[in-house]
Design a protein around this motif. Structure first.
Motif, PDB file in Angstrom:
ATOM      1  N   THR A 239      -1.701  -0.099 -10.688  1.00  0.00           N
ATOM      2  CA  THR A 239      -0.450   0.608 -10.470  1.00  0.00           C
ATOM      3  C   THR A 239       0.220   0.047  -9.216  1.00  0.00           C
ATOM      4  O   THR A 239      -0.395  -0.025  -8.155  1.00  0.00           O
ATOM      5  CB  THR A 239      -0.694   2.110 -10.272  1.00  0.00           C
ATOM      6  OG1 THR A 239      -1.359   2.621 -11.434  1.00  0.00           O
ATOM      7  CG2 THR A 239       0.614   2.849 -10.068  1.00  0.00           C
TER       8      THR A 239
ATOM      9  N   GLU B 138       3.500   0.183  -6.612  1.00  0.00           N
ATOM     10  CA  GLU B 138       4.615   0.993  -6.104  1.00  0.00           C
ATOM     11  C   GLU B 138       5.534   0.090  -5.282  1.00  0.00           C
ATOM     12  O   GLU B 138       5.082  -0.614  -4.379  1.00  0.00           O
ATOM     13  CB  GLU B 138       4.057   2.114  -5.228  1.00  0.00           C
ATOM     14  CG  GLU B 138       5.128   3.009  -4.618  1.00  0.00           C
ATOM     15  CD  GLU B 138       4.533   4.067  -3.710  1.00  0.00           C
ATOM     16  OE1 GLU B 138       5.300   4.695  -2.959  1.00  0.00           O
ATOM     17  OE2 GLU B 138       3.288   4.246  -3.738  1.00  0.00           O
TER      18      GLU B 138
ATOM     19  N   HIS C 258      -4.530   0.457  -7.104  1.00  0.00           N
ATOM     20  CA  HIS C 258      -3.201   0.850  -6.629  1.00  0.00           C
ATOM     21  C   HIS C 258      -2.771  -0.122  -5.534  1.00  0.00           C
ATOM     22  O   HIS C 258      -3.552  -0.452  -4.638  1.00  0.00           O
ATOM     23  CB  HIS C 258      -3.214   2.276  -6.093  1.00  0.00           C
ATOM     24  CG  HIS C 258      -1.860   2.760  -5.661  1.00  0.00           C
ATOM     25  ND1 HIS C 258      -1.406   2.636  -4.374  1.00  0.00           N
ATOM     26  CD2 HIS C 258      -0.868   3.365  -6.368  1.00  0.00           C
ATOM     27  CE1 HIS C 258      -0.189   3.145  -4.302  1.00  0.00           C
ATOM     28  NE2 HIS C 258       0.161   3.596  -5.503  1.00  0.00           N
TER      29      HIS C 258
END
Length: 433
Positions: A319, A321, A357
């Protein structure tokens, strides 16, 4: 590594098509374009090595001119000098034929032509083109770098002429000859100085052309090295990212092939898409090799393709961001470098980090673009963050634009890549190109 970083310090057209050859004298005369500086008869194919061929044509023309010109000169000096006999013609022929070896043995030819001319004048034969052989021999010696030898040969000829014309003339032919005027010596000295000056000018120009050829060859080698490194970085970044995604999805597909066929199908679909994109980008890089100088068929990737990177990372289970925004108008070189740095950093997270992440932060201001890529770790191997060509390529991309890369573990156990790229400076460099 050190050699690659040193080469990457200079400006290069990263992201553009390869540039084979250099911006040298393509607008100059044809002989300057074909022979790399200097007229064709001036350049030696093997640098300063003696030429393999003998200058037959020019020597033949000089020989004919000397023989015919001496006959004509003798007609104007019948009452002052001795008539041309077979011995005089042999001396003229020997002096001219020595010029055949003026490229191989410039010093010997300079002294040989001067000696032959001195014997010719000492025998009382007419003045005339005999001095031309001395001029050509000494000219070639000076241009070849044997300045002292040529000056000595011409000085010896002048001293011998003074000795014959003002002292030994009583015992030398023709009989009843008087001493020459000192004004004649001034003319001889002037002729010698003019030959030396012309020769020195030619030598200087030859050295200048040699330096220009060496600089062009060095620049061409440097551009070829930079292009080779650029292509290596492009292929590494494209293949490392796509193959990492393929590797992860292949593992997922194999693990779920029996228990969850639908999820395995999704993994195979991701592999197909990643491999297709990798093939497309590799084909674009290879096209620039097949057709150097042509514009690429598709634009080079930039930060506008960050959503694609996020999507690909998500398919590999990561993931991502995104925080902040890139400047609206980035130079192509800086845009490509920023995209590849982010791509390589995310690839390293997939391959070397246990974190699922990652955060990409974009910032700009003061003529700089700042990229920060973080993951929370922990590392899954000793080469966390990528200890091979990935970080080397990122540093080279940043250095090519005058920027910097910092990469290393964070205090809290994660890993961070921080890149600073001078957007304004890179734009000016590209505009100059």
């Amino acid at each position: 590594m050190a050699e690659q970083e040193a080469r990457a310090d200079g400006p290069s057209a990263w992201g553009g098509p390869p540039v084979w050859g250099g911006p040298s004298a393509w607008g100059g005369p044809p002989w300057r374009r074909r022979h790399g500086g200097g007229p064709p008869w001036w350049n030696r194919p093997d640098g300063d090595e003696p030429r393999s061929r003998l200058p037959w044509r020019s020597t033949l023309l000089l020989t004919v001119f000397v023989l015919v010109g001496s006959n004509a000169a003798a007609g104007f000096q019948t009452d002052e000098r001795a008539a041309l006999d077979p011995f005089a013609r042999v001396l003229l022929l020997v002096g001219a034929l020595q010029l055949l070896w003026r490229w191989r043995y410039p010093v010997a030819v300079a002294f040989g032509t001067a000696t032959t001319a001195m014997v010719y004048l000492g025998a009382g034969y007419p003045y005339g083109p005999v001095f031309l052989t001395v001029a050509v021999g000494c000219f070639n010696a000076i241009v070849a770098g044997h300045r002292r030898a040529a000056w000595t040969a011409m000085g010896a000829l002048w001293a011998g002429h003074v000795l014959v014309a003002h002292w030994l003339y009583r015992w030398l032919p023709p009989g009843g000859d008087d001493a020459a005027s000192w004004g004649q010596e001034v003319a001889v000295v002037t002729w010698g100085v003019a030959i030396v000056a012309l020769s020195e000018l030619a030598r200087t120009r030859r050295e200048q052309w040699a330096r220009e050829r060496a600089e062009r060859a060095q620049a061409a080698r440097r551009r070829a090295d930079e292009e080779r490194l650029r292509i290596a970085r492009e292929l590494h970044d494209v293949l490392a990212h796509s193959i990492s995604v393929i590797n992860v999805q292949a593992g997922v597909g194999l693990a779920l092939l029996d228990s969850d066929p639908e999820q395995a199908r999704t993994a195979l679909t991701t592999i197909k898409a990643a491999s297709k994109e990798a093939l497309g980008e590799v084909r674009q890089v290879l096209d620039t090799l097949r057709t150097p100088g042509d514009a690429p068929r598709t634009p080079a990737p930039g930060l506008d393709r960050l959503p694609e990177l996020v999507e690909q990372a998500a398919s590999a289970g990561l993931t991502v961001e995104i925080e902040g925004e890139a400047p609206p108008r980035l130079p192509p070189g800086a845009d490509l470098a920023a995209f590849r740095i982010v791509q390589e950093a995310l690839t390293n997270v997939v391959r070397h980090s246990g974190s699922r992440h990652a955060r990409v932060r974009l910032g700009h201001g003061g003529g700089e673009l700042r990229l920060r890529i973080d993951d929370d770790g922990p590392a899954t191997g000793d080469d966390a963050g990528g200890g091979g060509n990935g970080l080397v390529g990122m540093r080279e991309r940043a250095a090519a634009l005058g920027g910097t890369i910092e990469a290393g573990p964070r205090a809290d156990g994660g890993f961070r890549v921080l890149a600073v790229l001078p957007v304004r400076a890179s734009r000016e460099v590209e505009e100059d190109r």
